[in-house]
Design a protein around this motif. Structure first.
Motif, PDB file in Angstrom:
ATOM      1  N   ALA A  14      39.465  -6.646 103.097  1.00 49.79           N
ATOM      2  CA  ALA A  14      40.049  -5.860 102.127  1.00 49.79           C
ATOM      3  C   ALA A  14      41.272  -6.330 102.218  1.00 49.79           C
ATOM      4  N   ALA A  15      42.000  -6.372 103.167  1.00 51.24           N
ATOM      5  CA  ALA A  15      43.419  -6.854 103.582  1.00 51.24           C
ATOM      6  C   ALA A  15      43.520  -8.115 102.940  1.00 51.24           C
ATOM      7  N   ASP A  16      42.812  -9.156 102.967  1.00 55.96           N
ATOM      8  CA  ASP A  16      42.939 -10.330 102.355  1.00 55.96           C
ATOM      9  C   ASP A  16      42.817 -10.588 100.972  1.00 55.96           C
ATOM     10  N   LEU A  17      42.072  -9.479 100.192  1.00 60.95           N
ATOM     11  CA  LEU A  17      41.842  -9.306  98.841  1.00 60.95           C
ATOM     12  C   LEU A  17      43.451  -8.814  98.508  1.00 60.95           C
ATOM     13  N   LEU A  18      44.010  -7.678  99.083  1.00 63.77           N
ATOM     14  CA  LEU A  18      45.409  -7.383  98.685  1.00 63.77           C
ATOM     15  C   LEU A  18      46.356  -8.289  98.916  1.00 63.77           C
ATOM     16  N   LEU A  19      46.351  -9.322  99.967  1.00 60.18           N
ATOM     17  CA  LEU A  19      47.258 -10.183 100.125  1.00 60.18           C
ATOM     18  C   LEU A  19      47.159 -11.321  98.897  1.00 60.18           C
ATOM     19  N   SER A  20      45.924 -11.540  98.270  1.00 60.26           N
ATOM     20  CA  SER A  20      45.904 -12.605  97.337  1.00 60.26           C
ATOM     21  C   SER A  20      46.256 -11.856  95.883  1.00 60.26           C
ATOM     22  N   LYS A  21      46.618 -10.467  95.998  1.00 62.03           N
ATOM     23  CA  LYS A  21      46.803  -9.919  94.703  1.00 62.03           C
ATOM     24  C   LYS A  21      48.260  -9.521  95.068  1.00 62.03           C
ATOM     25  N   GLY A  22      49.265  -9.927  95.746  1.00 58.70           N
ATOM     26  CA  GLY A  22      50.484  -9.892  95.945  1.00 58.70           C
ATOM     27  C   GLY A  22      50.906  -8.681  96.626  1.00 58.70           C
ATOM     28  N   TYR A  23      50.048  -7.757  97.421  1.00 56.01           N
ATOM     29  CA  TYR A  23      50.508  -6.730  98.163  1.00 56.01           C
ATOM     30  C   TYR A  23      50.926  -7.451  99.469  1.00 56.01           C
ATOM     31  N   GLU A  27      50.975  -1.239 107.161  1.00 54.18           N
ATOM     32  CA  GLU A  27      50.113  -0.648 108.174  1.00 54.18           C
ATOM     33  C   GLU A  27      48.652  -0.852 108.109  1.00 54.18           C
ATOM     34  N   ARG A  28      47.977  -0.948 109.169  1.00 52.27           N
ATOM     35  CA  ARG A  28      46.249  -1.231 109.192  1.00 52.27           C
ATOM     36  C   ARG A  28      45.859   0.110 110.224  1.00 52.27           C
ATOM     37  N   ASN A  29      45.008   0.785 109.806  1.00 52.12           N
ATOM     38  CA  ASN A  29      44.534   1.876 110.686  1.00 52.12           C
ATOM     39  C   ASN A  29      45.400   2.760 111.212  1.00 52.12           C
ATOM     40  N   VAL A  52      38.801   1.752 102.760  1.00 53.64           N
ATOM     41  CA  VAL A  52      37.792   0.772 102.644  1.00 53.64           C
ATOM     42  C   VAL A  52      36.454   1.166 103.015  1.00 53.64           C
ATOM     43  N   LYS A  53      35.725   0.902 102.142  1.00 54.57           N
ATOM     44  CA  LYS A  53      34.089   1.165 102.529  1.00 54.57           C
ATOM     45  C   LYS A  53      33.305   0.063 102.200  1.00 54.57           C
ATOM     46  N   THR A  54      32.472  -0.287 103.389  1.00 54.54           N
ATOM     47  CA  THR A  54      31.556  -1.549 103.400  1.00 54.54           C
ATOM     48  C   THR A  54      30.198  -0.951 103.218  1.00 54.54           C
ATOM     49  N   ASP A  97      43.979   4.258  96.486  1.00 63.70           N
ATOM     50  CA  ASP A  97      42.966   3.191  96.056  1.00 63.70           C
ATOM     51  C   ASP A  97      41.872   3.117  96.837  1.00 63.70           C
ATOM     52  N   ALA A  98      40.762   2.615  96.496  1.00 63.60           N
ATOM     53  CA  ALA A  98      39.499   2.239  97.350  1.00 63.60           C
ATOM     54  C   ALA A  98      39.133   0.974  97.067  1.00 63.60           C
ATOM     55  N   ILE A  99      38.864   0.273  98.160  1.00 61.14           N
ATOM     56  CA  ILE A  99      38.065  -1.051  98.075  1.00 61.14           C
ATOM     57  C   ILE A  99      36.599  -1.072  98.626  1.00 61.14           C
ATOM     58  N   VAL A 100      35.798  -1.306  97.706  1.00 64.63           N
ATOM     59  CA  VAL A 100      34.295  -1.194  98.149  1.00 64.63           C
ATOM     60  C   VAL A 100      33.936  -2.511  98.394  1.00 64.63           C
ATOM     61  N   LEU A 101      33.127  -2.673  99.459  1.00 64.42           N
ATOM     62  CA  LEU A 101      32.554  -4.114  99.886  1.00 64.42           C
ATOM     63  C   LEU A 101      31.165  -4.051  99.641  1.00 64.42           C
ATOM     64  N   ASP A 102      30.561  -5.116  99.194  1.00 63.00           N
ATOM     65  CA  ASP A 102      29.107  -5.572  99.345  1.00 63.00           C
ATOM     66  C   ASP A 102      27.993  -4.602  98.844  1.00 63.00           C
ATOM     67  N   MET A 103      28.631  -3.533  97.745  1.00 62.95           N
ATOM     68  CA  MET A 103      27.754  -2.573  97.053  1.00 62.95           C
ATOM     69  C   MET A 103      26.832  -3.130  95.930  1.00 62.95           C
ATOM     70  N   GLN A 104      25.599  -2.788  95.983  1.00 59.71           N
ATOM     71  CA  GLN A 104      24.837  -3.104  94.814  1.00 59.71           C
ATOM     72  C   GLN A 104      25.220  -3.076  93.601  1.00 59.71           C
ATOM     73  N   GLY A 105      25.117  -4.028  92.932  1.00 61.14           N
ATOM     74  CA  GLY A 105      25.519  -3.595  91.475  1.00 61.14           C
ATOM     75  C   GLY A 105      27.145  -3.881  91.227  1.00 61.14           C
ATOM     76  N   LEU A 106      27.787  -4.064  92.432  1.00 59.75           N
ATOM     77  CA  LEU A 106      29.397  -4.344  91.998  1.00 59.75           C
ATOM     78  C   LEU A 106      29.747  -5.751  92.735  1.00 59.75           C
ATOM     79  N   PRO A 107      30.915  -6.274  92.343  1.00 58.87           N
ATOM     80  CA  PRO A 107      31.226  -7.463  92.663  1.00 58.87           C
ATOM     81  C   PRO A 107      31.457  -7.292  94.426  1.00 58.87           C
ATOM     82  N   PRO A 108      31.247  -8.449  95.063  1.00 63.05           N
ATOM     83  CA  PRO A 108      31.503  -8.357  96.519  1.00 63.05           C
ATOM     84  C   PRO A 108      32.637  -7.668  97.198  1.00 63.05           C
TER      85      PRO A 108
END
Length: 118
Positions: A14-23, A27-29, A52-54, A97-108
């Motif tokens: 999720a952090a990598d995704l945000l960085l790739s979008k210019g965020y 802080e983390r955790n 973040v939800k996996t 925001d929420a970032i959802v990872l690996d959920m069926q029916g959604l992008p990774p």
């Protein structure tokens, strides 16, 4: 792999995704006695609190139960503690925001901007 390992890997993705979008990751955790925020990031003048939800074996129907009202209230309360301790962000726009990872029916990696409000 433990659920903690899965969560940590998910937060890294999720952090990598945000960085790739210019965020910029602030802080983390970030924790208080009452809660935790997985990622706090900034883009333009918007301070974003990210949950973040996996869910490798879940469906989108399960998302609302996991990110329910009680969880949202805890995140908002924790965000307010963050803002009290970090006054430099007091003039920023705030978003949850929420970032959802690996959920069926959604992008990774599925980024939901404005997933909820106070």
């Amino acid at each position: 792999m433990t659920s903690k390992d899965t969560g940590n890997q998910g937060e890294n993705r999720a952090a990598d995704l945000l960085l790739s979008k210019g965020y910029k990751i602030i802080e983390r955790n970030w924790r208080t006695k009452g809660g935790e925020i997985d990622i706090i990031a900034m883009k333009d003048e918007v301070l974003v609190f990210v949950e973040v939800k996996t869910f490798p074996n879940a469906t989108s129907d399960m998302l609302s139960s996991v990110l329910g009202i009680q969880k949202q209230k805890r995140i908002v309360k924790t965000a307010k503690h963050f803002l009290l301790k970090h006054r430099q962000y007091s003039n920023s726009y705030i978003r949850f925001d929420a970032i959802v990872l690996d959920m069926q029916g959604l992008p990774p990696a599925y980024h939901i901007e404005n997933a909820f409000t106070e």
